[in-house]
Design a protein around this motif. Structure first.
Motif, PDB file in Angstrom:
ATOM      1  N   TYR A 429     -13.984 -12.120 -45.450  1.00  0.00           N
ATOM      2  CA  TYR A 429     -12.433 -12.794 -45.570  1.00  0.00           C
ATOM      3  C   TYR A 429     -11.874 -12.069 -44.343  1.00  0.00           C
ATOM      4  N   TYR A 430     -11.236 -13.739 -43.885  1.00  0.00           N
ATOM      5  CA  TYR A 430     -10.668 -13.244 -42.111  1.00  0.00           C
ATOM      6  C   TYR A 430      -9.587 -13.648 -42.387  1.00  0.00           C
ATOM      7  N   THR A 431      -8.748 -14.128 -43.163  1.00  0.00           N
ATOM      8  CA  THR A 431      -7.063 -13.777 -43.799  1.00  0.00           C
ATOM      9  C   THR A 431      -7.176 -13.441 -45.173  1.00  0.00           C
ATOM     10  N   GLU A 432      -5.221 -13.183 -45.675  1.00  0.00           N
ATOM     11  CA  GLU A 432      -5.534 -13.979 -47.247  1.00  0.00           C
ATOM     12  C   GLU A 432      -5.240 -15.248 -47.258  1.00  0.00           C
ATOM     13  N   SER A 433      -5.726 -14.860 -48.945  1.00  0.00           N
ATOM     14  CA  SER A 433      -5.879 -16.759 -49.090  1.00  0.00           C
ATOM     15  C   SER A 433      -4.388 -17.148 -49.483  1.00  0.00           C
ATOM     16  N   ALA A 434      -3.783 -16.041 -49.687  1.00  0.00           N
ATOM     17  CA  ALA A 434      -2.126 -16.658 -49.102  1.00  0.00           C
ATOM     18  C   ALA A 434      -2.027 -17.705 -48.276  1.00  0.00           C
ATOM     19  N   VAL A 435      -2.765 -17.077 -47.120  1.00  0.00           N
ATOM     20  CA  VAL A 435      -2.705 -17.640 -45.430  1.00  0.00           C
ATOM     21  C   VAL A 435      -3.271 -19.381 -45.403  1.00  0.00           C
ATOM     22  N   LEU A 437      -6.495 -20.901 -48.478  1.00  0.00           N
ATOM     23  CA  LEU A 437      -7.425 -20.920 -49.051  1.00  0.00           C
ATOM     24  C   LEU A 437      -8.469 -20.912 -48.478  1.00  0.00           C
ATOM     25  N   GLU A 438      -9.176 -21.158 -48.132  1.00  0.00           N
ATOM     26  CA  GLU A 438     -10.533 -21.270 -46.825  1.00  0.00           C
ATOM     27  C   GLU A 438     -10.489 -20.440 -46.196  1.00  0.00           C
ATOM     28  N   ASN A 439     -11.075 -18.934 -46.495  1.00  0.00           N
ATOM     29  CA  ASN A 439     -10.637 -17.778 -45.501  1.00  0.00           C
ATOM     30  C   ASN A 439     -11.864 -17.386 -45.413  1.00  0.00           C
ATOM     31  N   VAL A 440     -12.729 -17.694 -45.919  1.00  0.00           N
ATOM     32  CA  VAL A 440     -14.038 -16.915 -45.329  1.00  0.00           C
ATOM     33  C   VAL A 440     -14.840 -17.614 -43.748  1.00  0.00           C
ATOM     34  N   LEU A 441     -15.271 -16.512 -42.882  1.00  0.00           N
ATOM     35  CA  LEU A 441     -16.224 -16.544 -41.898  1.00  0.00           C
ATOM     36  C   LEU A 441     -17.497 -15.822 -41.962  1.00  0.00           C
ATOM     37  N   LEU A 442     -17.794 -16.892 -41.004  1.00  0.00           N
ATOM     38  CA  LEU A 442     -18.974 -16.931 -40.549  1.00  0.00           C
ATOM     39  C   LEU A 442     -19.256 -16.218 -38.802  1.00  0.00           C
ATOM     40  N   THR A 443     -19.831 -15.263 -39.289  1.00  0.00           N
ATOM     41  CA  THR A 443     -20.405 -15.183 -37.706  1.00  0.00           C
ATOM     42  C   THR A 443     -21.935 -14.336 -37.506  1.00  0.00           C
ATOM     43  N   ALA A 444     -21.949 -14.642 -36.562  1.00  0.00           N
ATOM     44  CA  ALA A 444     -23.557 -14.178 -35.715  1.00  0.00           C
ATOM     45  C   ALA A 444     -23.440 -14.103 -34.346  1.00  0.00           C
TER      46      ALA A 444
END
Length: 455
Positions: A429-435, A437-444
């Motif tokens: 999670y890269y940010t709060e859901s209040a900011v 709702l699409e708050n998932v970050l994929l890193t590689a």
């Protein structure tokens, strides 16, 4: 009409126009043209019926219409990132979720939970920031919508810095770039760094682009669908041979899978010597891509062998994913799932966000600058969101939980795809859901087992 005045009768004002026409003319410039146009017929443009054109100017219009077929750029390769051609096709007629029986819906949920066994259901929070955005974050002139986007961009840059991806000698490729704000902030963060290139990939024409304001760093737009983008043929990458960092903010649905294929398959494979091009030509000119196949024992130089230095993408709109393009098909198959289940899960993924956002005024309050990002989060189907209510077997909280599980399962397939190709991939999670709702970050990044640990 009054002598010497325009002879056009203005119906709305119930009087003749008072403008003075040119010598020898009965009408003023505006109404003279209007009279001519009243006698001309408009027809739908054959290239794009969404707009019309005067019939007597059709041939002239076709030569300059924005919808005309333009010469393909050198980096356009038809369907290069589209995925395998021999995958099992989804049945043409899919039964809507609202039409499923109670037993069928329960069976889907059982399959979902079984496939999710063993997955990390609670992602780590990695909400970071970056000093490049501190001034903008503290600027009271920015409204609430702008502040939310700035917080997301700051966290994305913070995660990039944590992965050591903000450095010299790299090409940052922003997929689904829109106005190019994410690349803008990366450039601000690297203002004292040399040898940096930005490629902004966006298939649509975009208003109010920010990349035109940059002079010191090199920004280039690639107006092409990611599905047809061959990075190795982009002239600047052919010339400079820079390692690539793929980035994106709210990269919608299947676009994420297309971007991963663009980086990991069509670009990496060619750079590693799996294309038809002779390897010696690359080895003489590109010190960053030297022979990953020829120096397997040289662990100290492994980092230079990866043409893709990292990937940082904020995920979005799983309900727009497509089995044909999806990179995690192998994972789905391994847990006993197929295209039919994928179809339902990607539709059910919208349950994680639907009904959670205000429906009135949220869009009108946002400026045009931020409309595109909000649109990504609101384009789910109301029918799919209400389907379980029609069944009467799931509460709102259960619906949200199942939607989140569907998103997690789809994202895990992407993580496994990257891991199997030598990358250390993670979701957070890269940010709060209040900011957002699409708050998932994929890193590689290239796997530590293949490269030396950064100091």
């Amino acid at each position: 009409p009054v002598p010497g005045r325009c002879a056009y009768f203005v119906e709305r004002k119930k009087r003749f126009c008072k403008m003075i026409p040119a010598a020898g003319k009965r009408f003023c410039g505006e109404h003279g043209q209007q009279e001519k146009e009243n006698d001309r017929k408009r027809i739908p443009c054959p290239l794009d019926p969404k707009h019309t054109v005067y019939e007597d100017q059709l041939q002239k219009h076709l030569k300059k219409c924005n919808s005309r077929e333009k010469p393909k750029p050198v980096y356009f390769v038809q369907d290069i990132n589209a995925g395998l051609k021999d995958v099992t096709e989804i049945p043409e007629k899919q039964v809507p979720i609202s039409s499923l029986s109670k037993e069928e819906l329960e069976n889907l949920i059982i399959k979902l939970k079984k496939a999710s066994n063993g997955l990390e259901l609670h992602l780590k929070e990695q909400i970071l920031t970056h000093q490049a955005l501190q001034e903008a974050l503290n600027d009271p002139k920015n409204g609430e919508a702008a502040f939310k986007h700035l917080k997301q961009q700051a966290s994305i840059l913070g995660n990039m810095e944590k992965l050591h991806l903000l450095g010299p000698g790299r090409c940052f490729v922003e997929f689904g770039a829109g106005r190019g704000k994410l690349s803008h902030w990366v450039d601000v963060a690297l203002q004292n760094v040399e040898n940096v290139q930005f490629l902004l990939v966006e298939r649509a024409t975009t208003r109010f682009k920010v990349d035109g304001k940059h002079r010191e760093s090199t920004f280039e737009r690639l107006q092409v669908d990611i599905q047809h983008l061959c990075l190795k043929k982009v002239p600047v990458l052919e010339k400079k041979k820079l390692p690539v960092v793929g980035i994106g903010k709210h990269l919608c649905g299947a676009a994420t899978d297309l971007a991963l294929r663009c980086l990991i398959e069509s670009y990496t494979a060619c750079c590693d010597g799996e294309s038809e091009e002779p390897a010696p030509k690359r080895s003489r000119t590109d010190k960053t891509e030297v022979a990953s196949n020829n120096s397997a024992d040289n662990e100290g130089n492994k980092e230079d062998c990866k043409p893709v230095a990292g990937i940082v993408i904020a995920l979005c709109c799983h309900h727009k994913c497509d089995w044909t393009h999806y990179v995690g098909r192998e994972f789905f198959t391994s847990v006993g799932l197929g295209p039919v289940e994928f179809h339902y899960f990607q539709r059910m993924s919208s349950w994680a966000t639907c009904g959670m956002r205000e429906t009135k005024g949220s869009r009108s309050e946002e400026s045009e600058e931020h409309a595109n990002d909000t649109e990504h989060e609101q384009t789910f189907s109301k029918t799919e969101c209400a389907s379980d209510t029609l069944q009467g077997i799931l509460t709102a909280e259960e619906r949200k939980e199942i939607g989140c599980l569907c998103k997690l399962l789809i994202d895990h397939g992407r993580v496994e795809y990257l891991q199997q190709r030598g990358y250390e991939a993670a979701l957070q999670y890269y940010t709060e859901s209040a900011v957002s709702l699409e708050n998932v970050l994929l890193t590689a990044i290239p796997s530590p087992s293949l490269i030396s640990e950064p100091t």
